[in-house]
Write a protein that holds these residues in place. Structure first.
Motif, mmCIF file in Angstrom:
data_model
loop_
_atom_site.group_PDB
_atom_site.id
_atom_site.type_symbol
_atom_site.label_atom_id
_atom_site.label_comp_id
_atom_site.label_asym_id
_atom_site.label_seq_id
_atom_site.Cartn_x
_atom_site.Cartn_y
_atom_site.Cartn_z
ATOM 1 N N GLY A 26 -2.496 5.766 11.097
ATOM 2 C CA GLY A 26 -3.519 6.407 10.280
ATOM 3 C C GLY A 26 -4.905 5.879 10.638
ATOM 4 O O GLY A 26 -5.867 6.638 10.777
ATOM 5 N N SER A 27 -5.002 4.575 10.815
ATOM 6 C CA SER A 27 -6.287 3.942 11.118
ATOM 7 C C SER A 27 -6.868 4.426 12.444
ATOM 8 O O SER A 27 -8.090 4.541 12.591
ATOM 9 N N TYR A 87 0.510 6.745 5.055
ATOM 10 C CA TYR A 87 -0.521 5.802 4.655
ATOM 11 C C TYR A 87 0.202 4.778 3.790
ATOM 12 O O TYR A 87 0.115 4.791 2.557
ATOM 13 N N ILE A 145 -0.058 1.605 2.964
ATOM 14 C CA ILE A 145 -0.713 0.713 1.993
ATOM 15 C C ILE A 145 -1.126 1.489 0.745
ATOM 16 O O ILE A 145 -1.165 0.932 -0.360
ATOM 17 N N LEU A 146 -1.398 2.785 0.905
ATOM 18 C CA LEU A 146 -1.794 3.556 -0.285
ATOM 19 C C LEU A 146 -0.586 3.805 -1.184
ATOM 20 O O LEU A 146 -0.729 3.921 -2.407
ATOM 21 N N LEU A 203 2.007 11.117 6.679
ATOM 22 C CA LEU A 203 1.408 11.537 7.952
ATOM 23 C C LEU A 203 2.491 12.043 8.909
ATOM 24 O O LEU A 203 2.733 11.422 9.954
HETATM 25 C C1 LIG Z 1 -13.082 4.978 6.078
HETATM 26 C C2 LIG Z 1 -11.907 4.780 5.175
HETATM 27 N N1 LIG Z 1 -11.315 5.853 4.601
HETATM 28 C C3 LIG Z 1 -10.234 5.676 3.814
HETATM 29 C C4 LIG Z 1 -9.755 4.421 3.547
HETATM 30 C C5 LIG Z 1 -8.577 4.233 2.577
HETATM 31 N N2 LIG Z 1 -7.391 3.707 3.282
HETATM 32 C C6 LIG Z 1 -7.101 2.390 3.268
HETATM 33 S S1 LIG Z 1 -5.725 2.035 4.079
HETATM 34 C C7 LIG Z 1 -5.425 3.658 4.433
HETATM 35 C C8 LIG Z 1 -4.207 4.067 5.183
HETATM 36 C C9 LIG Z 1 -4.009 3.381 6.497
HETATM 37 O O1 LIG Z 1 -2.892 3.928 7.134
HETATM 38 P P1 LIG Z 1 -2.280 3.316 8.444
HETATM 39 O O2 LIG Z 1 -3.345 2.904 9.379
HETATM 40 O O3 LIG Z 1 -1.276 4.259 8.999
HETATM 41 O O4 LIG Z 1 -1.601 1.965 7.986
HETATM 42 P P2 LIG Z 1 -0.437 1.654 6.929
HETATM 43 O O5 LIG Z 1 -1.080 1.613 5.580
HETATM 44 O O6 LIG Z 1 0.588 2.731 7.024
HETATM 45 O O7 LIG Z 1 0.047 0.318 7.348
HETATM 46 C C10 LIG Z 1 -6.447 4.452 3.937
HETATM 47 C C11 LIG Z 1 -6.525 5.925 4.117
HETATM 48 C C12 LIG Z 1 -10.428 3.346 4.144
HETATM 49 N N3 LIG Z 1 -10.056 2.077 3.945
HETATM 50 N N4 LIG Z 1 -11.480 3.540 4.973
#
Ligand SMILES: Cc1ncc(C[n+]2csc(CCOP(=O)(O)OP(=O)(O)O)c2C)c(N)n1
Length: 533
Positions: free
Chosen positions: A432-433, A461, A463-464, A481
């Motif tokens: 996601g990142s 996502y 952590i959400l 996702l």
């Molecule tokens: C610019 C921005 N938009 C939204 C967020 C909210 N947010 C924090 S973590 C996350 C999900 C990250 O997903 P991923 O990289 O796949 O990692 P996972 O949580 O699955 O380990 C989101 C959307 C944020 N931190 N920064």
């Protein structure tokens, strides 16, 4: 007679700022005309990536880094990344083009309206020079302000017709030819008082934060912890953008949790907390409770007056972290009567599941990682698993976004690698990142930046989902996702990619990545959910 352009490039040369990160538009082209051959321009395809790369470069090089953005829309795109850079104490000189002076008043198209206001509150200072002649001096001020503690972004808006303006004003040259240093140590009586308090405490502990690393204070932090037999905690993970203490050292106790009440219960029994190089504390989420255990006192050392003033408890010393630690080490006695801290045990053995857990992925990364490798991390559900499996123990080897805005990781990974060409960067990202800075792959390929991207794919996502549970939120949309083929996308940008599932495949792909001269990417399937080990 020379031009604003000549004088400004000369100024950059004097500061060693010959690398410029940018994404140009018509309002920036006059700055780039006849681009000198001793400079290099690193093109990013979107401004969040441009600023993120410069942020990583500035932190890993320790020097002010120039970012050039396209007037209002470019600056607008960059705002989230500027928020991150400020949280990271990253010394950036941000310049942006502006309409020609004759058309600003009529607000002609591409005028950066209220240019100096729009970047607030994420810069330390913003300015648009009143005369073309003032451009070099304004940029000089921006550089000096960015470099002074607390380091951070400073912004200068430059009307596009200024660059060819001829300069014959010697005063301007004097203003642009200055050096200012802001590293200062606490007053001797303050050092003595802290030393006596530490010596007299029954159970003192130290919390080491990112500015220990940024100030070059690792050796002094280790010396103080050893002399005083201090148990050492890392500052809470979300704001702990860098590491201030070796995580395999016997005095290291772990990472503090980021909640108010959770910090107090973790350090229960301590009667004095010395916080070095961190805000007090980068709390998130809200976990109410007493901020410290009963009867416990706190003293923090920070180079940032804002951090010192806004801390909810304790006393603070505003001074350079390394110099202050060194002064303390020189002043303080050996605590030979104190019990040495009990080292934390090894991480539990890795479980071989299908798909792998994040801990198994990071245990494999640990095996494959070059000795002097650097981690740039943005993989929210596996942050602690990486810390616990790698136990990073060299300075300048870990970069994490103190601000928490996604897109930093991929971009900063490239910037850190550019600043540290003799070391290898593992850029560890959730799938996601990746998407917030995905065009960074193009820059990595175009400039053959040899980052090894490790992508943890959990199709969500993650952590959400953890936060949803924590916040008792049910039925929230937008947390999955499915069908996101990150490796395929990276391939489209020209990155060497591998998709893996088992530990053996992962190890093999990482070894190849670290041996490869250009960027490479390994996408590994991981089990959903948060991993601590
Ligand atoms: C610019 C921005 N938009 C939204 C967020 C909210 N947010 C924090 S973590 C996350 C999900 C990250 O997903 P991923 O990289 O796949 O990692 P996972 O949580 O699955 O380990 C989101 C959307 C944020 N931190 N920064």
């Amino acid at each position: 007679m020379s031009t604003v352009r000549d004088e400004t490039y000369e100024l950059f040369r004097r500061h060693g700022m010959t690398t410029i990160f940018g994404n140009p538009g018509s309002t920036e082209l006059p700055m780039l005309a006849d681009f000198p051959s001793d400079f290099r321009y690193i093109l990013g395809l979107q401004e969040a990536v441009v600023v993120g790369m410069a942020d990583g470069y500035a932190q890993a090089s320790g020097s002010v880094t120039h970012v050039n953005l396209h007037t209002a829309p470019g600056v607008g795109n960059a705002m989230g990344a500027l928020f991150n850079a400020q949280a990271n104490h990253s010394p950036l000189l941000v310049t942006a083009g502006q309409q020609v002076r004759a058309q600003i008043t009529m607000n002609a198209n591409l005028t950066n309206r209220d240019a100096t206001r729009v970047v607030h509150p994420y810069v330390k200072w913003s300015f648009e020079p009143p005369r073309p002649t003032d451009v070099p001096a304004a940029i000089s001020q921006g550089i000096l302000r960015a470099s002074l503690p607390p380091k951070g972004p400073a912004f200068v808006s430059i009307p596009m017709d200024d660059w060819d303006h001829e300069i014959d004003d010697v005063d301007v040259r004097w203003a642009a030819n200055r050096a200012v240093t802001g590293r200062s140590v606490a007053a001797p009586e303050v050092i003595t008082a802290v030393a006596r308090k530490l010596e007299a405490a029954k159970k003192p502990i130290m919390v080491a934060g990112p500015d220990v690393d940024a100030s070059g204070g690792w050796e002094a932090a280790i010396a103080l912890a050893e002399k005083q037999r201090l148990p050492v905690w890392a500052s809470p993970a979300p704001g702990g953008g860098r590491l201030g203490f070796p995580e395999s050292h016997p005095n290291f106790q772990g990472t503090l949790p980021p909640g108010i009440g959770a910090v107090a219960s973790t350090i229960e029994g301590a009667d004095l907390v010395l916080v070095v190089g961190s805000s007090v504390f980068p709390y998130y989420p809200y976990i109410p409770g007493p901020p410290l255990p009963e009867g416990c006192h706190l003293i923090s050392v920070t180079s940032d007056p804002d951090e010192a003033a806004r801390a909810p408890m304790g006393n603070a010393i505003v001074a350079d972290v390394r110099l202050t630690l060194e002064a303390l080490v020189a002043e303080i006695g050996e605590a030979s009567d104190r019990e040495p801290p009990t080292p934390v045990g090894d991480a539990p053995p890795v479980e071989d599941t299908d798909p792998l857990g994040a801990g198994a992925v990071h245990a494999t990364l640990n095996d494959a990682m070059p000795d002097d490798g650097i981690v740039v991390l943005e993989s929210p559900t596996s942050t602690m698993a990486l810390r616990n499996r790698l136990r990073i123990s060299q300075p300048g080897s870990y970069y994490f976004c103190a601000g928490g805005g996604l897109g930093y990781g991929l971009s900063a990974g490239i910037g850190v690698q550019l600043a540290q060409p003799d070391r290898r960067v593992a850029c560890v990202l959730g799938e996601g990142s990746v998407q917030y800075a995905v065009s960074g792959f193009w820059t990595a390929v175009a400039y053959q930046v040899p980052v090894t991207f490790l992508i943890l794919r959990n199709n969500e996502y993650g952590i959400l989902k953890w936060f949803a549970e924590f916040e008792s939120v049910t039925g929230a949309p937008g947390l999955d996702l499915p069908a996101l083929e990150t490796a395929e996308i990276a391939k489209g940008y020209g990155v060497d990619v591998a998709r893996v599932r088992s530990r053996d495949e992962l190890r093999d792909a990482l070894d190849k990545g670290f041996a490869h001269n250009g960027p490479s990417l390994v996408e590994v399937d991981v089990a959903p959910g948060m991993s601590l080990f």
